[in-house]
Design a protein around this motif. Sequence first.
Motif, PDB file in Angstrom:
ATOM      1  N   UNK A   2       9.922  -5.350  41.650  1.00  0.00           N
ATOM      2  CA  UNK A   2      11.072  -5.629  42.229  1.00  0.00           C
ATOM      3  C   UNK A   2      12.521  -5.646  41.468  1.00  0.00           C
ATOM      4  N   UNK A   3      13.605  -4.837  41.846  1.00  0.00           N
ATOM      5  CA  UNK A   3      14.644  -4.635  40.892  1.00  0.00           C
ATOM      6  C   UNK A   3      15.921  -5.109  41.646  1.00  0.00           C
ATOM      7  N   UNK A   4      16.932  -5.606  41.086  1.00  0.00           N
ATOM      8  CA  UNK A   4      18.375  -5.520  41.505  1.00  0.00           C
ATOM      9  C   UNK A   4      18.963  -4.307  41.354  1.00  0.00           C
ATOM     10  N   UNK A   5      18.946  -3.586  42.463  1.00  0.00           N
ATOM     11  CA  UNK A   5      19.846  -2.269  42.193  1.00  0.00           C
ATOM     12  C   UNK A   5      21.347  -2.377  42.209  1.00  0.00           C
ATOM     13  N   UNK A   6      21.948  -3.624  42.352  1.00  0.00           N
ATOM     14  CA  UNK A   6      23.289  -3.560  42.233  1.00  0.00           C
ATOM     15  C   UNK A   6      23.726  -5.023  41.916  1.00  0.00           C
ATOM     16  N   UNK A   7      24.203  -5.345  40.787  1.00  0.00           N
ATOM     17  CA  UNK A   7      24.620  -6.463  40.412  1.00  0.00           C
ATOM     18  C   UNK A   7      26.111  -6.915  41.090  1.00  0.00           C
ATOM     19  N   UNK A   8      26.833  -5.988  41.713  1.00  0.00           N
ATOM     20  CA  UNK A   8      27.986  -6.373  42.313  1.00  0.00           C
ATOM     21  C   UNK A   8      29.033  -6.949  41.625  1.00  0.00           C
ATOM     22  N   UNK A   9      29.007  -6.545  40.250  1.00  0.00           N
ATOM     23  CA  UNK A   9      30.078  -6.904  39.345  1.00  0.00           C
ATOM     24  C   UNK A   9      30.268  -5.757  38.619  1.00  0.00           C
ATOM     25  N   UNK A  10      31.855  -5.713  38.401  1.00  0.00           N
ATOM     26  CA  UNK A  10      32.226  -4.508  37.471  1.00  0.00           C
ATOM     27  C   UNK A  10      31.489  -4.509  36.020  1.00  0.00           C
ATOM     28  N   UNK A  11      30.767  -3.493  35.560  1.00  0.00           N
ATOM     29  CA  UNK A  11      30.187  -3.431  34.349  1.00  0.00           C
ATOM     30  C   UNK A  11      28.674  -4.005  34.487  1.00  0.00           C
ATOM     31  N   UNK A  12      28.385  -4.212  35.483  1.00  0.00           N
ATOM     32  CA  UNK A  12      26.813  -4.424  35.837  1.00  0.00           C
ATOM     33  C   UNK A  12      26.007  -3.428  36.497  1.00  0.00           C
ATOM     34  N   UNK A  13      24.921  -3.569  36.842  1.00  0.00           N
ATOM     35  CA  UNK A  13      23.973  -2.476  37.249  1.00  0.00           C
ATOM     36  C   UNK A  13      24.395  -1.994  38.633  1.00  0.00           C
ATOM     37  N   UNK A  14      24.427  -0.685  38.556  1.00  0.00           N
ATOM     38  CA  UNK A  14      24.804   0.044  39.640  1.00  0.00           C
ATOM     39  C   UNK A  14      23.653   0.772  40.337  1.00  0.00           C
ATOM     40  N   UNK A  15      23.960   1.543  41.646  1.00  0.00           N
ATOM     41  CA  UNK A  15      22.531   2.079  42.326  1.00  0.00           C
ATOM     42  C   UNK A  15      22.183   3.408  41.454  1.00  0.00           C
ATOM     43  N   UNK A  68      27.307 -14.899  38.553  1.00  0.00           N
ATOM     44  CA  UNK A  68      27.863 -15.704  39.682  1.00  0.00           C
ATOM     45  C   UNK A  68      29.277 -14.893  39.987  1.00  0.00           C
ATOM     46  N   UNK A  69      29.575 -14.188  39.310  1.00  0.00           N
ATOM     47  CA  UNK A  69      30.753 -13.647  39.440  1.00  0.00           C
ATOM     48  C   UNK A  69      30.565 -12.454  40.547  1.00  0.00           C
ATOM     49  N   UNK A  70      29.427 -12.101  41.084  1.00  0.00           N
ATOM     50  CA  UNK A  70      29.203 -11.210  42.233  1.00  0.00           C
ATOM     51  C   UNK A  70      29.960 -11.086  43.184  1.00  0.00           C
ATOM     52  N   UNK A  71      30.103 -10.159  44.029  1.00  0.00           N
ATOM     53  CA  UNK A  71      30.834 -10.146  45.208  1.00  0.00           C
ATOM     54  C   UNK A  71      30.139  -9.008  46.092  1.00  0.00           C
ATOM     55  N   UNK A  72      29.038  -9.588  46.511  1.00  0.00           N
ATOM     56  CA  UNK A  72      28.319  -8.581  47.473  1.00  0.00           C
ATOM     57  C   UNK A  72      29.066  -8.317  48.743  1.00  0.00           C
ATOM     58  N   UNK A  73      28.840  -7.192  49.608  1.00  0.00           N
ATOM     59  CA  UNK A  73      29.484  -6.842  50.619  1.00  0.00           C
ATOM     60  C   UNK A  73      28.352  -6.913  51.758  1.00  0.00           C
ATOM     61  N   UNK A  74      28.360  -8.046  52.573  1.00  0.00           N
ATOM     62  CA  UNK A  74      27.005  -8.278  53.263  1.00  0.00           C
ATOM     63  C   UNK A  74      27.268  -7.443  54.796  1.00  0.00           C
ATOM     64  N   UNK A  75      26.333  -7.404  55.382  1.00  0.00           N
ATOM     65  CA  UNK A  75      26.293  -6.897  56.700  1.00  0.00           C
ATOM     66  C   UNK A  75      24.607  -6.414  57.105  1.00  0.00           C
ATOM     67  N   UNK A  76      24.610  -6.121  58.395  1.00  0.00           N
ATOM     68  CA  UNK A  76      23.206  -5.854  58.758  1.00  0.00           C
ATOM     69  C   UNK A  76      22.495  -4.723  57.573  1.00  0.00           C
TER      70      UNK A  76
END
Length: 777
Positions: free
Chosen positions: A633-646, A673-681
Motif C-alpha cells: 500500500x502506497x500514498x500516491x499523492x501527499x496533496x501538499x506542494x513538494x510532496x509525493x506526486x502521482x 496535516x497540510x494536505x488539501x485533498x480534492x474529494x469526490x466519488x
Amino acid sequence: MRIVCIGGGPAGLYFGLLMKKQNPEHEVTVVERNRPYDTFGWGVVFSDQTLGNLQGADAPSANAILDAFNHWDDIEIHFGGRTQRSSGHGFCGIGRKRLLNILQARAEELGVKLVFETQVTDDTAYDADLIVACDGANSVVRKKYAATYKPDIDMRDCRFVWLGTDKLFDAFTFAFEKTEWGWFQAHAYRFDDHTSTFIVETPERVWRAAGLDEMSKEDGIAFCERLFARYLDGHALKSNAEHLRGSAQWIRFPRVVNENWVHYRPRADGRTTPVVLMGDAAHTAHFSIGSGTKLALEDAIELANSIAAHPRDLEGALSHYTNVRSVDVLRIQNAARNSTEWFENVQRYASFEPEQFAYSLLTRSQRISHENLRERDAAYLAEFENWIAQRSGLDATDQSKGPVPPMFTPFTLRSVTLKNRIVVSPMAQYSAVDGIAGDYHLMHLGARAMGGAALVMTEMTCVSPEARITPGCPGLYNEAQRDAWRRIVDFVHRESDAKLGIQLGHAGGKASTRVAWEGIDQPLHEGNWPTVSASPQQYLRGVSHWSREASVEDLREIEAQFVRSTELAAEAGFDWLELHCAHGYLLSGFLSPLTNHRSDEYGGSLANRLRYPLEVFSAMRAVWPADKPMSVRISAHDWVDGGMTPDDAVEIARAFKTAGADLIDVSSGQVSKDEKPVYGRMFQTPFSDRVRNEAGIATIAVGAISEADHVNSIIAAGRADLCAIARPHLANPAWTLNEAARIGYFDIEWPKQYRAAKAQLERNYDRDRAQRAKDAP
C-alpha cells in the motif's frame, strides 16, 4: 436596467435576449468584435438535456435551434484496426455560425442592440447598471480585474486543430492512429446536411516530434488528411480560421477557473457597477465532453433567473448566480478534467484490447457509469460484460442467467484465486489487548468474510510493541498473537470461501497515540513510548511528541521485525500479505520528501528514499511463501506542494514490481496535516489507473467507492483489478451480497446459514426496480 454584454458569442446573445424577454424596458446592448457572420470553429454539440433547458428558457429560439440540429445516438470508436459502437447517447450538432445567427435574429426581434466590429478594451467606456463580461477564454475584462477574479488558467498538454470536412459521419466518431512519434486522435461529428467537424488532437511532445510546429498551415492540414485518410473516404479537410497562419492553427486548451465571478467597479457618483463573468471568461470545459457552449447558455439562463428572483437586489442576484453556477460548473469541469487527461494519455491505454479501450473512453469522465451505459445501450453492455467474463476465465456461453457483472468475475495472483473483485479494506479498530486479536476481531473479520467479499484484510498489524499506532492496535511479534490470528484464519477458511490477508506495518512517528474515539492522533495521556521515523518529525505541530531519526542499527532491527512478523503470518495461515508503505507511517515516511530529510543513502533522490522500503519488502518476500501474493500500500499523492506526486507513485510501483510485488494498493494522503485533498466519488481511482497502466502492475483502487456501479465501472475500464471498500463495509458486513441483489445479480453464493434471507432480499429489490421503472417518465 442598462445592460452591456461584452462579447457576442452564445453567452452574451442568449443572456441579452432573455433579459429583454424578461422586461422589454431593459436597455440591452451586445458588443462583438467580429462581423455578424464571422465564426471560427465548425460545429458545436449539445446533449438532449441541454435542449430541454433551452426550451424552458425561450421556446422560439430553442425551436429554431432544434430545427437546425443534426441528431445522433451512436458513438463509434476506431482503435487497433477495429470499430466499437455504442448507442443511446443522445447528442445534437449544429454549426456554430448557424447557432449565432439564430440567437442574433432572436435578440434583434426582441429589441436587443447588437454592435459588431467593436473591440472593447475599456469597460468603463460604457455607462451601465450591469456589465456582463463574456469575451471568451482570453477575456480582456478578466485580465483587467484579475486581482478580484483571481483566475487560475491551466494550459493543457495536447495541441488540437479545429477543422471541417464534407464527409458526413453518421455517429460521433473517435479515431485513433499510432505514428512513429506517438498517438493522434480525431473527434468527428456531423452538424448539418453538408459538413462535419473534424478535430485532430495529440500531445505537445508528439506534435513537435512530428514536425507540425514548423509546418505551414496547408502542410499541417495535408498531414492530417494522410493520417486519417481511411475515415475521410477521399474527402478533404479544411480550415475556416483564415486569420491564423502556420502552426498557429494548433492550439492548447486553457482550463479557466475563477475564484470570484463579480467585480464591483467604482463610479464617480460613489456607487458601483458590477462586472460579472459569464461563459468561457468565467470557466472552460474541454471540448471532449462538448460542454463549453452548454455551460455558456446555462450561465445566461441562471443569471437571468437570479435577477428575476431578486428584482430589487442586484447584488443578491449576482451572489445567487455565482453560488449556483459555481457548483454546477465545478461538477462539469471535474468531468472535463478527467476526459482531458484521458485524451492526453492515450498511450496509457494503448495496450488495451479494442473492447476495453472503447469502454474506458466511454466512461472516461465518470459522468457515464456502468449502469448508465446499460440504460443507454443494454445490448452493447451485455456483450462487453460477456467479453470481460471470458477474459477472466469464465464460460460466458451460458446466457440463461445473464451476463456476469465485472465485479463478480474472479481474479488470480500466484496460487490465490479471489472469487470476485471486492476487498474489505484494512480499517483500524483499536480493539486489541497487548497486541492480541481477540473475539472482537473474530466477529469483525468473520462477519465480513461471510458477507460476500473475496478478500478480507486485517487492519495494520504491527511488527513490535513500539510500532503500534495505539495501545489498542494488534500486533504479530510473538507466538500468542500468531495463535490468536490462526484462530481467526481457520474460522474464515472453515465458514466461508473468502481469503484473509494481513497488512503489516510500523507506525513510525505516528505511533504512541490514543485510540480514535479518545482523540485521533493525540498523544497518550500517560505511558507514551519513544518513536522513530525517517527523520525527526512532529505530526501535529505543537501537539505530537517528536520522533527521533532512525539509525542504521534501528533500521536493521526493524527489518528483522518485519521478517519475523512475516514468518508468523505464514505460520498463522494467511492467504495474502500486504506491506504498509502509506499514510505517513514509518516506511511511507521514507518515501515522502516531506518527511525524509536524511543525508545518508536512505535520503535525497527518490531512488534513495525507496531504498529502505525495498530492503524491507525484499527481506519479507524471501520468507513469505512463493505461491502466495504480496501487495504494497502506497500514498500516491501527499496533496501538499513538494510532496509525493502521482508521477512518483508510478516509479515507486515499478520499483516494487521489480522487487517481486504482485499488486499495489493505491491510496493517498495522511502524510502531512497540510494536505488539501480534492474529494469526490472515486477520487483516488485515477491514481490506481496511472499506476496500473503505466507501471504495468495489478492495483487495488480505494476511496469513496460505495456502490456496485462504481466497482463495475472501475474494473471494466481497467482502472484497477480490485476495489477496496471501507466505510460501507463497516455499516454493512454483507455489503457485497446486498449490492449483488440490488443490481439484480442472483448467481452468487450465500453462507448456508443465511440462504433463507437471499430470496427475500432479491424479491424486495426486484419490486423496487419494477416500481422505479413504472414511475419513470
